[in-house]
Write a protein that holds these residues in place. Structure first.
Motif, PDB file in Angstrom:
ATOM      1  N   ALA A   1     -90.572  64.055  18.944  1.00 55.62           N
ATOM      2  CA  ALA A   1     -89.369  63.296  19.327  1.00 55.62           C
ATOM      3  C   ALA A   1     -88.822  63.746  20.673  1.00 55.62           C
ATOM      4  O   ALA A   1     -87.846  63.187  21.158  1.00 55.62           O
ATOM      5  CB  ALA A   1     -88.293  63.436  18.248  1.00 55.62           C
ATOM      6  N   GLY A   2     -89.446  64.758  21.279  1.00 52.99           N
ATOM      7  CA  GLY A   2     -89.001  65.239  22.576  1.00 52.99           C
ATOM      8  C   GLY A   2     -88.025  66.397  22.531  1.00 52.99           C
ATOM      9  O   GLY A   2     -87.530  66.831  23.571  1.00 52.99           O
ATOM     10  N   HIS A   3     -87.745  66.927  21.325  1.00 51.10           N
ATOM     11  CA  HIS A   3     -86.876  68.098  21.235  1.00 51.10           C
ATOM     12  C   HIS A   3     -87.612  69.308  21.805  1.00 51.10           C
ATOM     13  O   HIS A   3     -88.836  69.423  21.697  1.00 51.10           O
ATOM     14  CB  HIS A   3     -86.474  68.376  19.784  1.00 51.10           C
ATOM     15  N   TYR A   4     -86.840  70.197  22.397  1.00 54.73           N
ATOM     16  CA  TYR A   4     -87.395  71.404  22.987  1.00 54.73           C
ATOM     17  C   TYR A   4     -87.369  72.517  21.947  1.00 54.73           C
ATOM     18  O   TYR A   4     -86.305  72.918  21.482  1.00 54.73           O
ATOM     19  CB  TYR A   4     -86.598  71.810  24.225  1.00 54.73           C
ATOM     20  N   LEU A   5     -88.540  73.011  21.582  1.00 50.78           N
ATOM     21  CA  LEU A   5     -88.665  74.085  20.606  1.00 50.78           C
ATOM     22  C   LEU A   5     -89.051  75.359  21.342  1.00 50.78           C
ATOM     23  O   LEU A   5     -89.744  75.327  22.360  1.00 50.78           O
ATOM     24  CB  LEU A   5     -89.708  73.747  19.553  1.00 50.78           C
ATOM     25  N   GLU A   6     -88.594  76.473  20.803  1.00 49.51           N
ATOM     26  CA  GLU A   6     -88.878  77.768  21.408  1.00 49.51           C
ATOM     27  C   GLU A   6     -89.123  78.764  20.293  1.00 49.51           C
ATOM     28  O   GLU A   6     -88.407  78.763  19.285  1.00 49.51           O
ATOM     29  CB  GLU A   6     -87.677  78.205  22.245  1.00 49.51           C
ATOM     30  N   ILE A   7     -90.138  79.590  20.456  1.00 46.83           N
ATOM     31  CA  ILE A   7     -90.334  80.716  19.548  1.00 46.83           C
ATOM     32  C   ILE A   7     -90.201  81.984  20.366  1.00 46.83           C
ATOM     33  O   ILE A   7     -90.702  82.076  21.490  1.00 46.83           O
ATOM     34  CB  ILE A   7     -91.674  80.660  18.778  1.00 46.83           C
ATOM     35  N   ILE A   8     -89.480  82.963  19.806  1.00 48.44           N
ATOM     36  CA  ILE A   8     -89.267  84.247  20.467  1.00 48.44           C
ATOM     37  C   ILE A   8     -89.448  85.363  19.431  1.00 48.44           C
ATOM     38  O   ILE A   8     -89.195  85.162  18.252  1.00 48.44           O
ATOM     39  CB  ILE A   8     -87.868  84.355  21.111  1.00 48.44           C
ATOM     40  N   THR A   9     -89.901  86.504  19.910  1.00 49.50           N
ATOM     41  CA  THR A   9     -90.080  87.638  19.000  1.00 49.50           C
ATOM     42  C   THR A   9     -88.942  88.648  19.097  1.00 49.50           C
ATOM     43  O   THR A   9     -88.871  89.554  18.267  1.00 49.50           O
ATOM     44  CB  THR A   9     -91.415  88.362  19.259  1.00 49.50           C
ATOM     45  N   ARG A  10     -88.091  88.505  20.098  1.00 50.28           N
ATOM     46  CA  ARG A  10     -86.922  89.384  20.249  1.00 50.28           C
ATOM     47  C   ARG A  10     -85.721  88.515  20.590  1.00 50.28           C
ATOM     48  O   ARG A  10     -85.825  87.627  21.431  1.00 50.28           O
ATOM     49  CB  ARG A  10     -87.131  90.386  21.393  1.00 50.28           C
TER      50      ARG A  10
ATOM     51  N   ASP B   1     -83.293  52.879  19.170  1.00 51.33           N
ATOM     52  CA  ASP B   1     -82.319  53.909  19.544  1.00 51.33           C
ATOM     53  C   ASP B   1     -83.003  55.021  20.324  1.00 51.33           C
ATOM     54  O   ASP B   1     -84.183  55.314  20.123  1.00 51.33           O
ATOM     55  CB  ASP B   1     -81.649  54.511  18.310  1.00 51.33           C
ATOM     56  N   ASP B   2     -82.248  55.632  21.201  1.00 50.01           N
ATOM     57  CA  ASP B   2     -82.735  56.775  21.955  1.00 50.01           C
ATOM     58  C   ASP B   2     -82.393  58.061  21.213  1.00 50.01           C
ATOM     59  O   ASP B   2     -81.502  58.087  20.364  1.00 50.01           O
ATOM     60  CB  ASP B   2     -82.087  56.819  23.339  1.00 50.01           C
ATOM     61  N   ILE B   3     -83.100  59.115  21.571  1.00 48.98           N
ATOM     62  CA  ILE B   3     -82.824  60.443  21.033  1.00 48.98           C
ATOM     63  C   ILE B   3     -82.444  61.329  22.209  1.00 48.98           C
ATOM     64  O   ILE B   3     -83.144  61.344  23.225  1.00 48.98           O
ATOM     65  CB  ILE B   3     -84.043  61.028  20.299  1.00 48.98           C
ATOM     66  N   ARG B   4     -81.349  62.028  22.054  1.00 45.26           N
ATOM     67  CA  ARG B   4     -80.983  63.038  23.043  1.00 45.26           C
ATOM     68  C   ARG B   4     -81.700  64.320  22.661  1.00 45.26           C
ATOM     69  O   ARG B   4     -81.400  64.910  21.614  1.00 45.26           O
ATOM     70  CB  ARG B   4     -79.492  63.296  23.018  1.00 45.26           C
ATOM     71  N   PRO B   5     -82.647  64.762  23.463  1.00 42.05           N
ATOM     72  CA  PRO B   5     -83.383  65.978  23.101  1.00 42.05           C
ATOM     73  C   PRO B   5     -82.453  67.180  22.948  1.00 42.05           C
ATOM     74  O   PRO B   5     -81.546  67.386  23.750  1.00 42.05           O
ATOM     75  CB  PRO B   5     -84.345  66.184  24.271  1.00 42.05           C
ATOM     76  N   GLN B   6     -82.687  67.947  21.903  1.00 41.87           N
ATOM     77  CA  GLN B   6     -81.949  69.168  21.615  1.00 41.87           C
ATOM     78  C   GLN B   6     -82.892  70.360  21.774  1.00 41.87           C
ATOM     79  O   GLN B   6     -84.107  70.196  21.863  1.00 41.87           O
ATOM     80  CB  GLN B   6     -81.401  69.123  20.188  1.00 41.87           C
ATOM     81  N   HIS B   7     -82.316  71.532  21.765  1.00 41.40           N
ATOM     82  CA  HIS B   7     -83.095  72.764  21.866  1.00 41.40           C
ATOM     83  C   HIS B   7     -82.958  73.528  20.556  1.00 41.40           C
ATOM     84  O   HIS B   7     -81.842  73.754  20.077  1.00 41.40           O
ATOM     85  CB  HIS B   7     -82.577  73.620  23.024  1.00 41.40           C
ATOM     86  N   TYR B   8     -84.091  73.911  19.986  1.00 37.19           N
ATOM     87  CA  TYR B   8     -84.113  74.687  18.743  1.00 37.19           C
ATOM     88  C   TYR B   8     -84.968  75.931  18.983  1.00 37.19           C
ATOM     89  O   TYR B   8     -86.156  75.817  19.295  1.00 37.19           O
ATOM     90  CB  TYR B   8     -84.696  73.868  17.590  1.00 37.19           C
ATOM     91  N   ALA B   9     -84.360  77.120  18.862  1.00 42.31           N
ATOM     92  CA  ALA B   9     -85.073  78.374  19.081  1.00 42.31           C
ATOM     93  C   ALA B   9     -85.260  79.082  17.744  1.00 42.31           C
ATOM     94  O   ALA B   9     -84.344  79.130  16.927  1.00 42.31           O
ATOM     95  CB  ALA B   9     -84.292  79.263  20.040  1.00 42.31           C
ATOM     96  N   PHE B  10     -86.442  79.632  17.541  1.00 43.62           N
ATOM     97  CA  PHE B  10     -86.801  80.281  16.291  1.00 43.62           C
ATOM     98  C   PHE B  10     -87.221  81.721  16.573  1.00 43.62           C
ATOM     99  O   PHE B  10     -88.120  81.958  17.377  1.00 43.62           O
ATOM    100  CB  PHE B  10     -87.956  79.540  15.613  1.00 43.62           C
ATOM    101  N   LEU B  11     -86.582  82.651  15.892  1.00 35.40           N
ATOM    102  CA  LEU B  11     -86.954  84.057  15.981  1.00 35.40           C
ATOM    103  C   LEU B  11     -88.075  84.292  14.976  1.00 35.40           C
ATOM    104  O   LEU B  11     -87.909  84.021  13.780  1.00 35.40           O
ATOM    105  CB  LEU B  11     -85.747  84.939  15.660  1.00 35.40           C
ATOM    106  N   VAL B  12     -89.215  84.746  15.460  1.00 31.14           N
ATOM    107  CA  VAL B  12     -90.400  84.934  14.621  1.00 31.14           C
ATOM    108  C   VAL B  12     -90.927  86.364  14.788  1.00 31.14           C
ATOM    109  O   VAL B  12     -90.633  87.029  15.783  1.00 31.14           O
ATOM    110  CB  VAL B  12     -91.517  83.910  14.968  1.00 31.14           C
ATOM    111  N   SER B  13     -91.708  86.797  13.827  1.00 33.51           N
ATOM    112  CA  SER B  13     -92.337  88.120  13.924  1.00 33.51           C
ATOM    113  C   SER B  13     -93.495  88.053  14.922  1.00 33.51           C
ATOM    114  O   SER B  13     -93.927  86.970  15.333  1.00 33.51           O
ATOM    115  CB  SER B  13     -92.858  88.560  12.556  1.00 33.51           C
TER     116      SER B  13
END
Length: 130
Positions: free
Chosen positions: A114-123, A57-69
């Motif tokens: 798995a190819g998902h797009y992860l993001e960390i942001i402080t604001r 099976d294929d995976i459709r990459p998703q975007h997950y953003a995390f607010l961090v200190s």
């Protein structure tokens, strides 16, 4: 408002690899089995429930953003660099090896196994306006 985000399912080719990638990189407790999922707990009881996709099976990459200190950003970004994980200042992947300073904070994009797009942001986006 009483609406609270509780969990989402994250598709993975190898649920252990993907779940541990996140917990190791973010310095979180080990994932916990929950049915056929591996649950990674975040703040406020929110979980990312990693699910194994069937072979082929294929995976459709998703975007997950995390607010961090700021301190968490330093630690996570340090591990990204130590491990040689490709990362970008922008979602299109044009500014490789850099971070952004959107809204007066810092942010960076990278991918999980798995190819998902992860993001960390402080604001949060839009917090630097006005």
């Amino acid at each position: 408002m009483t609406i609270t985000f509780n969990h989402t399912i994250v598709a993975a080719f190898d649920r252990e690899e993907s779940a541990y990638f996140l917990t190791d990189l973010f310095g979180l407790p080990a994932p916990k089995p929950f049915g056929h999922f591996l649950a990674v707990e975040l703040n406020h009881g929110v979980t990312l429930d990693y699910a194994q996709v069937p072979d082929g099976d294929d995976i459709r990459p998703q975007h997950y953003a995390f607010l961090v200190s700021e301190d968490e950003f330093d630690a996570i970004y340090g591990r990204i660099r130590e491990r040689g994980i490709r990362h970008w200042a922008d979602p299109r992947g044009i500014h490789e090896g850099r971070i952004n300073h959107n809204d007066g904070g810092r942010g960076v994009y990278f991918q999980d196994p798995a190819g998902h797009y992860l993001e960390i942001i402080t604001r949060p986006y839009g917090s630097g306006r006005g």
